[in-house]
Design an enzyme around this catalytic site. Structure first.
Site, PDB file in Angstrom:
ATOM      1  N   ALA A 191       0.860  -1.185   0.000  1.00  0.00           N
ATOM      2  CA  ALA A 191       0.000   0.000   0.000  1.00  0.00           C
ATOM      3  C   ALA A 191       0.891   1.228   0.000  1.00  0.00           C
ATOM      4  O   ALA A 191       1.286   1.715   1.053  1.00  0.00           O
ATOM      5  CB  ALA A 191      -0.919  -0.024   1.210  1.00  0.00           C
ATOM      6  N   GLY A 210       1.753   5.229  -1.372  1.00  0.00           N
ATOM      7  CA  GLY A 210       1.074   6.453  -1.807  1.00  0.00           C
ATOM      8  C   GLY A 210      -0.369   6.426  -1.342  1.00  0.00           C
ATOM      9  O   GLY A 210      -0.683   6.051  -0.208  1.00  0.00           O
ATOM     10  N   GLU A 213       2.393  -8.685 -14.003  1.00  0.00           N
ATOM     11  CA  GLU A 213       1.323  -9.643 -14.309  1.00  0.00           C
ATOM     12  C   GLU A 213       1.643 -10.404 -15.605  1.00  0.00           C
ATOM     13  O   GLU A 213       1.339 -11.595 -15.724  1.00  0.00           O
ATOM     14  CB  GLU A 213      -0.023  -8.904 -14.441  1.00  0.00           C
ATOM     15  CG  GLU A 213      -1.204  -9.835 -14.587  1.00  0.00           C
ATOM     16  CD  GLU A 213      -2.520  -9.069 -14.643  1.00  0.00           C
ATOM     17  OE1 GLU A 213      -3.239  -9.051 -13.632  1.00  0.00           O
ATOM     18  OE2 GLU A 213      -2.820  -8.494 -15.713  1.00  0.00           O
TER      19      GLU A 213
END
Ligand code: UD2
Length: 528
Positions: A296, A298, A477
């Protein structure tokens, strides 16, 4: 004449008085000293006209050493003071987390820091060996259940009269049509296996031959076979070589229902394929810890509250979970009450001004975390996207050696339509003729050493791409999809385990368990 005593313990202030002029200064100083002193035997008498003699020079030399030692101590003391005062300036909520660790129940978290001060070096994990993978039982889980457990009898045939391809504890039941012979032969061909087969055909005669043969085996070999110590026995990796031609596996059957086995016989977990009571009871005996990494950075810290709160309602409830939250803003980690056996550790990492870099750097950080002794406790690891929420059970049915999730947007698409990286210059390249499923980057799971291998490989491939100034179309990904194509997951999670709040629930999905929340990309990302 003025005289007084000069003692070695005071001599450290005198080294600069090594000249006759200096002696006058000594005289000036010692005027302020007590005239009497109990250590009379170690005195040197001096006056204005005293010239430095050998004894005095020796004393001054000693004094020089004293001075150096004391100056060193003074500097170390100052450094320590700076360190202490810096730590006191840390935000109250997390200072002890980073610097001291071990604070339990801070803001309702159960902070369990395996090593306290190493927090400061969180970006510098240097350990080389993946530690977690060494836990012996990792590869030896036996699916034992306690006696007397009550659960529904598993059925062999479904209501349509067809064979059910998964047991309620997610063991594949092999029927014609459940596997692809070309694919599965190709995978196992690489293992160089020997299959021992016993046949009892002619009664006693054959039996006696069998017994006597087994007795003639060298003792060492017997032990190897019986104890399962042959390394590869539990470590088959489902690898295929590039370019193998086989039909694309389907996710939905002709009846529109989810298919529960991949063509290499990896279970695909859908609602109804497993019995939660039974599977919980089996895994409960293993005393497992599931390490879960969440990034997590910013503005993405705003997703943590919902993520953690919903996880605590649904994610491995009743099992040991250790969340590792990677963030650049530890003070933004919300206070969420954690259930029994659940722990949380915050790791501060620098952010980046490109969201692409944040997303793909997760592989490097995951790799480093798994190299560190912090995760010695871990049996399984999951890396999850933070901009998501749990809506239903996510439990031990998801555990496997290497676990991937089928992406919510592509489970009905043909392999040519998958958004794989198509440029051959990239290490993530997959040709149009290949591909099984499109896997979501939001969920990666498995045994520590298998996830470590995945993260390491993807990180290496990402670095090769970076050195050629090429970035795969969907960053890590794309590399993950390449990895899973040639190193097949041993368990697949259906899109129930990675849905998207912007998509309505289709009929084939009985339940949504984990879903990406709606977000305004332009507003939350550091760059377009
Ligand atoms: C997809 C994938 C995601 C990743 C990404 C790569 C799904 C559902 N999502 O999501 O896993 O592979 O594509 O391009 O499969 N993050 C931050 N701060 C930021 C930006 C990102 O912490 O400023 C982290 C955060 O954990 C987030 C993750 O990176 O969940 C992925 O970023 P994303 O959700 O913006 O990427 P997205 O939606 O394109």
């Amino acid at each position: 004449m003025t005289s007084t005593c000069l003692q070695p313990w005071f001599a450290y202030i005198l080294p600069r008085y090594t000249s006759p002029t200096g002696i006058r200064n000594i005289h000036n100083i010692i005027n302020y000293l007590p005239v009497t002193n109990p250590v009379r035997h170690s005195v040197i008498r001096v006056n204005k006209d005293t010239k430095p003699n050998a004894k005095m020079m020796k004393l001054l030399k000693t004094a020089n050493i004293f001075r150096l030692v004391l100056a060193g101590l003074l500097i170390m003391g100052l450094i320590y003071l700076c360190y202490i005062s810096t730590s006191l300036r840390y935000a109250k909520e997390d200072q002890r987390l980073y610097l001291k660790g071990e604070r339990e129940h801070q803001n309702n978290f159960q902070w369990k820091m395996p090593q306290g001060r190493e927090r400061e070096h969180q970006d510098n994990f240097q350990l080389k060996m993946p530690q977690g993978g060494e836990r012996v039982h990792q590869n030896n889980f036996q699916l034992k259940m306690p006696q007397g457990l009550s659960y529904d009898q598993p059925r062999v045939l479904g209501p349509d009269g067809k064979g059910i391809p998964l047991s309620p504890w997610l063991a594949p039941i092999v029927w014609e049509g459940t596997f692809d012979p070309i694919l599965i032969d190709s995978i196992y061909k690489q293992q160089n296996l020997t299959i021992a087969t016993t046949v009892f055909a002619l009664g006693k005669l054959i039996y006696l031959c069998y017994i006597s043969t087994s007795l003639r085996y060298p003792k060492e070999d017997q032990k190897i076979c019986l104890k399962g110590e042959r390394e590869h026995q539990d470590n088959f990796q489902l690898q295929i070589s590039q370019g193998l031609s086989y039909n694309q596996p389907r996710v939905l059957g002709p009846d529109g229902k989810g298919i529960p086995l991949s063509p290499w016989l990896a279970p695909i977990v859908w609602e109804g394929t497993f019995d939660p009571t039974l599977i919980d009871s089996i895994y409960k005996q293993q005393n497992l810890t599931i390490v879960t990494t969440v990034f997590a950075l910013g503005k993405y810290t705003r997703f943590l509250k919902d993520f953690l709160e919903s996880a605590e309602q649904n994610y491995f409830v009743g099992f040991h979970v250790h969340y590792y939250i990677f963030t650049d803003e530890p003070e933004q980690v919300p206070a969420v009450e954690l259930g029994e056996g659940h722990h949380l550790t915050v790791i501060k990492v620098p952010s980046s001004n490109r969201w692409q870099d944040i997303s793909l750097s997760r592989m490097k950080r995951l790799e480093k975390l798994l190299e560190s002794p912090f995760v010695n406790e871990a049996d399984y690891v999951f890396s999850l996207d933070v901009d998501s929420k749990f809506y239903g059970r996510w439990g031990v049915e998801t555990l496997g050696r290497l676990v991937g999730v089928i992406h919510a947007w592509f489970y009905g698409s043909s392999r040519e339509q998958f958004t794989y990286e198509r440029r051959p210059e990239s290490q993530a390249f997959i040709p149009y003729s290949e591909g099984d499923y499109y896997y979501g980057g939001a969920v990666i799971g498995g045994l520590v050493k298998d996830v470590y291998q995945l993260a390491k490989t993807c990180r290496e491939q990402l670095e090769i791409d970076a050195s050629k100034s090429i970035e795969a179309v969907w960053q890590e990904e794309s590399h993950l999809n390449k990895y899973f194509l040639y190193n097949k997951p041993s368990k697949l999670l259906s899109p129930e385990y990675l849905w998207d709040d912007s998509k309505s629930k289709p009929e084939e999905l009985k339940v949504i368990r984990f879903s990406q929340v709606l977000k305004n990309y332009a507003e939350i990302r550091p760059n377009p």
